[in-house]
Motif scaffolding. Structure first.
Motif, mmCIF file in Angstrom:
data_model
loop_
_atom_site.group_PDB
_atom_site.id
_atom_site.type_symbol
_atom_site.label_atom_id
_atom_site.label_comp_id
_atom_site.label_asym_id
_atom_site.label_seq_id
_atom_site.Cartn_x
_atom_site.Cartn_y
_atom_site.Cartn_z
ATOM 1 N N MET A 1 -25.257 59.923 26.025
ATOM 2 C CA MET A 1 -24.597 60.317 24.813
ATOM 3 C C MET A 1 -24.287 61.801 24.918
ATOM 4 S SD MET A 1 -25.944 60.295 20.830
ATOM 5 C CE MET A 1 -27.215 59.199 21.239
ATOM 6 N N MET A 2 -23.091 62.160 24.526
ATOM 7 C CA MET A 2 -22.689 63.566 24.490
ATOM 8 C C MET A 2 -22.492 63.977 23.036
ATOM 9 S SD MET A 2 -20.105 63.935 27.761
ATOM 10 C CE MET A 2 -18.720 63.847 26.706
ATOM 11 N N ILE A 3 -22.997 65.155 22.706
ATOM 12 C CA ILE A 3 -22.871 65.691 21.357
ATOM 13 C C ILE A 3 -22.380 67.123 21.473
ATOM 14 C CG2 ILE A 3 -24.140 66.350 19.288
ATOM 15 C CD1 ILE A 3 -26.024 64.020 19.872
ATOM 16 N N ASP A 4 -21.275 67.424 20.799
ATOM 17 C CA ASP A 4 -20.720 68.774 20.871
ATOM 18 C C ASP A 4 -19.847 69.014 19.647
ATOM 19 O OD1 ASP A 4 -20.028 71.287 21.768
ATOM 20 O OD2 ASP A 4 -18.578 70.575 23.238
ATOM 21 N N GLY A 5 -20.028 70.139 19.000
ATOM 22 C CA GLY A 5 -19.232 70.472 17.826
ATOM 23 C C GLY A 5 -17.775 70.717 18.183
ATOM 24 N N LYS A 6 -16.895 70.243 17.340
ATOM 25 C CA LYS A 6 -15.450 70.405 17.514
ATOM 26 C C LYS A 6 -14.829 70.763 16.171
ATOM 27 C CE LYS A 6 -15.440 68.906 21.764
ATOM 28 N NZ LYS A 6 -15.338 69.856 22.831
ATOM 29 N N GLY A 18 -20.884 57.899 23.154
ATOM 30 C CA GLY A 18 -21.639 57.171 24.162
ATOM 31 C C GLY A 18 -20.768 56.906 25.371
ATOM 32 N N ILE A 19 -21.392 56.821 26.533
ATOM 33 C CA ILE A 19 -20.672 56.517 27.768
ATOM 34 C C ILE A 19 -21.362 55.321 28.414
ATOM 35 C CG2 ILE A 19 -19.899 57.382 29.999
ATOM 36 C CD1 ILE A 19 -20.172 60.217 28.788
ATOM 37 N N THR A 20 -20.599 54.259 28.639
ATOM 38 C CA THR A 20 -21.167 53.046 29.220
ATOM 39 C C THR A 20 -21.421 53.228 30.713
ATOM 40 O OG1 THR A 20 -19.060 52.043 29.823
ATOM 41 C CG2 THR A 20 -19.842 51.653 27.563
ATOM 42 N N SER A 21 -22.077 52.260 31.313
ATOM 43 C CA SER A 21 -22.389 52.326 32.743
ATOM 44 C C SER A 21 -21.137 52.293 33.620
ATOM 45 C CB SER A 21 -23.328 51.187 33.135
ATOM 46 O OG SER A 21 -22.731 49.945 32.849
ATOM 47 N N ILE A 26 -17.384 55.603 23.970
ATOM 48 C CA ILE A 26 -17.461 54.911 22.684
ATOM 49 C C ILE A 26 -17.900 55.919 21.628
ATOM 50 C CG2 ILE A 26 -18.578 53.067 21.381
ATOM 51 C CD1 ILE A 26 -19.235 51.782 24.125
ATOM 52 N N MET A 27 -17.107 56.062 20.564
ATOM 53 C CA MET A 27 -17.495 56.942 19.459
ATOM 54 C C MET A 27 -18.632 56.269 18.698
ATOM 55 S SD MET A 27 -17.233 59.655 17.659
ATOM 56 C CE MET A 27 -15.689 60.488 17.855
ATOM 57 N N LEU A 28 -19.791 56.914 18.677
ATOM 58 C CA LEU A 28 -20.961 56.348 18.012
ATOM 59 C C LEU A 28 -21.099 56.826 16.576
ATOM 60 C CD1 LEU A 28 -23.510 56.787 20.931
ATOM 61 C CD2 LEU A 28 -22.264 54.713 20.290
ATOM 62 N N GLY A 29 -20.647 58.025 16.309
ATOM 63 C CA GLY A 29 -20.756 58.570 14.965
ATOM 64 C C GLY A 29 -20.442 60.049 14.980
ATOM 65 N N PHE A 30 -20.453 60.650 13.799
ATOM 66 C CA PHE A 30 -20.220 62.085 13.696
ATOM 67 C C PHE A 30 -20.783 62.582 12.378
ATOM 68 C CE2 PHE A 30 -16.615 60.275 11.551
ATOM 69 C CZ PHE A 30 -16.383 61.131 10.482
ATOM 70 N N VAL A 31 -20.954 63.888 12.308
ATOM 71 C CA VAL A 31 -21.382 64.522 11.073
ATOM 72 C C VAL A 31 -20.424 65.673 10.788
ATOM 73 C CG1 VAL A 31 -23.041 66.040 12.221
ATOM 74 C CG2 VAL A 31 -23.349 65.513 9.828
ATOM 75 N N HIS A 32 -20.021 65.802 9.534
ATOM 76 C CA HIS A 32 -19.187 66.914 9.085
ATOM 77 C C HIS A 32 -20.145 68.019 8.671
ATOM 78 C CE1 HIS A 32 -16.760 69.043 5.944
ATOM 79 N NE2 HIS A 32 -15.919 69.031 6.956
ATOM 80 N N ASN A 57 -34.506 51.297 26.917
ATOM 81 C CA ASN A 57 -34.406 51.525 28.355
ATOM 82 C C ASN A 57 -34.128 52.983 28.692
ATOM 83 O OD1 ASN A 57 -34.794 48.792 29.000
ATOM 84 N ND2 ASN A 57 -32.667 48.361 28.509
ATOM 85 N N GLY A 58 -34.287 53.859 27.718
ATOM 86 C CA GLY A 58 -34.047 55.282 27.938
ATOM 87 C C GLY A 58 -32.729 55.721 27.332
ATOM 88 N N LEU A 59 -32.593 57.020 27.202
ATOM 89 C CA LEU A 59 -31.389 57.588 26.610
ATOM 90 C C LEU A 59 -31.247 59.009 27.125
ATOM 91 C CD1 LEU A 59 -29.130 57.209 24.450
ATOM 92 C CD2 LEU A 59 -30.725 58.144 22.788
ATOM 93 N N LEU A 60 -30.108 59.314 27.694
ATOM 94 C CA LEU A 60 -29.813 60.668 28.143
ATOM 95 C C LEU A 60 -28.871 61.282 27.124
ATOM 96 C CD1 LEU A 60 -29.821 62.962 30.251
ATOM 97 C CD2 LEU A 60 -27.863 61.822 31.320
ATOM 98 N N ILE A 61 -29.274 62.413 26.557
ATOM 99 C CA ILE A 61 -28.459 63.093 25.554
ATOM 100 C C ILE A 61 -28.084 64.464 26.087
ATOM 101 C CG2 ILE A 61 -28.381 64.033 23.226
ATOM 102 C CD1 ILE A 61 -30.418 61.909 22.428
ATOM 103 N N VAL A 62 -26.789 64.762 26.057
ATOM 104 C CA VAL A 62 -26.292 66.074 26.459
ATOM 105 C C VAL A 62 -25.732 66.744 25.217
ATOM 106 C CG1 VAL A 62 -24.646 67.317 27.901
ATOM 107 C CG2 VAL A 62 -25.725 65.228 28.758
ATOM 108 N N CYS A 63 -26.354 67.843 24.814
ATOM 109 C CA CYS A 63 -25.883 68.620 23.663
ATOM 110 C C CYS A 63 -25.345 69.941 24.178
ATOM 111 C CB CYS A 63 -27.016 68.900 22.685
ATOM 112 S SG CYS A 63 -27.621 67.472 21.825
ATOM 113 N N ASN A 64 -24.169 70.291 23.724
ATOM 114 C CA ASN A 64 -23.583 71.556 24.149
ATOM 115 C C ASN A 64 -23.401 72.449 22.950
ATOM 116 O OD1 ASN A 64 -22.239 73.623 25.345
ATOM 117 N ND2 ASN A 64 -20.410 72.461 25.790
#
Length: 64
Positions: A1-6, A18-21, A26-32, A57-64
């Motif tokens: 999962m990638m999370i980054d403010g825009k 989210g990024i599949t194998s 896939i857009m999972l959600g967002f916050v304003h 099964n685990g989760l890799l999160i990349v926050c920028n």
């Protein structure tokens, strides 16, 4: 999962993508929000879990 403010139309949002194998995004959600801080990101995670985000099964999160 990638999370980054825009910025969109002069408003800040923090999307969770989210990024599949096979590499599909896939857009999972967002916050304003007005800032990328712990409170807004925690709210985003809480919402994703409430909506059944699974990570047994685990989760890799990349926050920028």
């Amino acid at each position: 999962m990638m999370i980054d403010g825009k910025y969109f139309a002069m408003e800040q949002v923090v999307p969770a993508v989210g990024i599949t194998s096979v590499g599909d995004k896939i857009m999972l959600g967002f916050v304003h929000t007005t800032t990328e801080n712990e409170e807004s990101i925690t709210g985003l995670y809480t919402d994703l879990i409430r909506r059944n985000l699974r990570f047994e099964n685990g989760l890799l999160i990349v926050c920028n």
